[in-house]
Design a protein around this motif. Structure first.
Motif, PDB file in Angstrom:
ATOM      1  N   LEU A  56     120.152   9.515-101.050  1.00  0.00           N
ATOM      2  CA  LEU A  56     118.844   8.916-100.756  1.00  0.00           C
ATOM      3  C   LEU A  56     118.275   8.196-101.975  1.00  0.00           C
TER       4      LEU A  56
ATOM      5  N   SER B 232     120.346   4.877-102.503  1.00  0.00           N
ATOM      6  CA  SER B 232     120.046   3.899-101.456  1.00  0.00           C
ATOM      7  C   SER B 232     118.629   3.339-101.614  1.00  0.00           C
ATOM      8  N   SER B 233     117.709   4.129-102.177  1.00  0.00           N
ATOM      9  CA  SER B 233     116.360   3.620-102.441  1.00  0.00           C
ATOM     10  C   SER B 233     116.364   2.624-103.594  1.00  0.00           C
TER      11      SER B 233
ATOM     12  N   THR C 295     114.369  -2.925 -95.234  1.00  0.00           N
ATOM     13  CA  THR C 295     115.100  -1.772 -95.762  1.00  0.00           C
ATOM     14  C   THR C 295     114.191  -0.574 -95.969  1.00  0.00           C
TER      15      THR C 295
ATOM     16  N   TYR D 285     113.171   1.050 -92.489  1.00  0.00           N
ATOM     17  CA  TYR D 285     114.204   1.855 -91.828  1.00  0.00           C
ATOM     18  C   TYR D 285     114.691   2.998 -92.696  1.00  0.00           C
ATOM     19  N   GLU D 286     114.414   2.932 -93.995  1.00  0.00           N
ATOM     20  CA  GLU D 286     114.810   4.057 -94.840  1.00  0.00           C
ATOM     21  C   GLU D 286     113.978   5.297 -94.535  1.00  0.00           C
TER      22      GLU D 286
ATOM     23  N   MET E 275     115.637   6.781 -91.543  1.00  0.00           N
ATOM     24  CA  MET E 275     116.933   7.319 -91.940  1.00  0.00           C
ATOM     25  C   MET E 275     116.767   8.661 -92.664  1.00  0.00           C
ATOM     26  N   THR E 276     115.758   8.756 -93.525  1.00  0.00           N
ATOM     27  CA  THR E 276     115.507  10.015 -94.238  1.00  0.00           C
ATOM     28  C   THR E 276     115.121  11.132 -93.273  1.00  0.00           C
TER      29      THR E 276
ATOM     30  N   GLU F  44     119.565  -1.006 -92.030  1.00  0.00           N
ATOM     31  CA  GLU F  44     119.558  -0.621 -93.442  1.00  0.00           C
ATOM     32  C   GLU F  44     120.521  -1.465 -94.265  1.00  0.00           C
TER      33      GLU F  44
END
Length: 299
Positions: free
Chosen positions: A108, A111-112, A141, A144-145, A148-149, A194
């Motif tokens: 995470l 990806s951040s 991004t 949608y993150e 996703m988290t 993403e």
């Protein structure tokens, strides 16, 4: 220490080779989807084509716009590729040189950080098209993150671990698989958005933004951005196979879904994409997470 360095080097080398031949698979698949031939002239059925493409990109002259910010403009592709490759330290093989107990947290975090490289590429180019493409890609991004988290937290609650290997082995139980099914469709849409892939590739609107945040890059800089994007696609496929199934081989069909979606679906509308993230996916994922946490607390 030496074993860890050798293992890391071999992993990165194989991933770069995998990225190269995944581009060949994409061009071949798009050719068959559109009833035409893909690359087939170079070598045997076009297999050396990725090597020829890499040679062409890396021998091209590095052209820098005169008004760009040179240092961040030159460094951003390398940083983006390093971040994309560093996520492969989480590869859940049985021959790990190091065991990361907080692997999901590292995933995470990295990806951040990729959001900053997208913004840096657009800003350092000092082009309005690149900057607008970077802002759109960054907003998409980040949106949608969040979802996703929350979906990943669902699996973390079930396994009570932050280790990808443990989560993958936990998926063998049938009741867990039944719980994962409603989240699968949402997760597939999230990873498409993403990674800025079709039908959610709004960083590259041909009619208004040309090629988006990477429009000013050519040669080796474009190759690094290209490799980082496809490395992220393969990493997301691997994460999907770890979270939703118990076998790593399932990452191959998931990677093919990326190509299938590009060949089949038309580009979505940007306002509908953002509405889907904040008005549909976020409330639904929060509701599922709250229901699961309440159920676990009662049991």
């Amino acid at each position: 220490m030496i074993q860890h360095l050798i293992s890391t080097f071999i992993t990165y080398l194989l991933i770069l080779l995998g990225v190269a031949f995944f581009t060949l698979l994409e061009r071949k698949a798009l050719g068959y989807f559109q009833i035409r031939k893909g690359p087939n002239k170079l070598g045997i059925i076009g297999i050396p084509q990725p090597l020829a493409d890499a040679l062409k990109l890396f021998v091209k002259e590095w052209v820098t716009p005169t008004s760009s910010n040179y240092l961040p403009f030159a460094l951003t592709p390398s940083v983006m590729l390093i971040l994309a490759l560093s996520m492969w330290q989480l590869f859940p093989s049985f021959m790990l040189s190091s065991h990361l107990t907080l692997g999901v947290l590292l995933f995470l975090c990295i990806s951040s950080l990729a959001v900053y490289t997208t913004l840096m590429a657009g800003w350092a180019s000092n082009s309005k098209y690149a900057l607008l493409g970077a802002i759109r890609a960054m907003a998409q991004t980040i949106s949608y993150e969040v979802t996703m988290t929350l979906i990943i937290m669902f699996f973390l609650f079930l396994s009570m671990q932050m280790d990808i290997v443990t989560i993958r082995l936990m998926n063998t139980s049938t009741w867990a698989s039944a719980l994962f099914l409603p989240l699968s469709a949402m997760w597939l849409a999230v990873i498409l958005a993403e990674t800025n892939r079709a039908p959610f590739d709004f960083a590259e609107g041909e009619s208004e933004l040309v090629s988006g945040f990477n429009i000013e890059y050519g040669g080796a800089g474009f190759a690094f951005l290209f490799m980082a994007e496809y490395s992220n696609i393969l990493m997301m496929s691997l994460m999907t196979s770890c979270l939703l199934t118990s076998t790593l081989i399932m990452s191959v069909p998931v990677a093919v879904i990326f190509l299938w979606a590009r060949a089949t679906l038309p580009r979505y509308r940007y306002d509908l994409l953002m509405a889907m993230a904040w008005k549909s996916f976020l409330p639904l994922s929060l509701s599922i997470l709250m229901a699961l946490s309440s159920l676990l607390f009662l049991l």
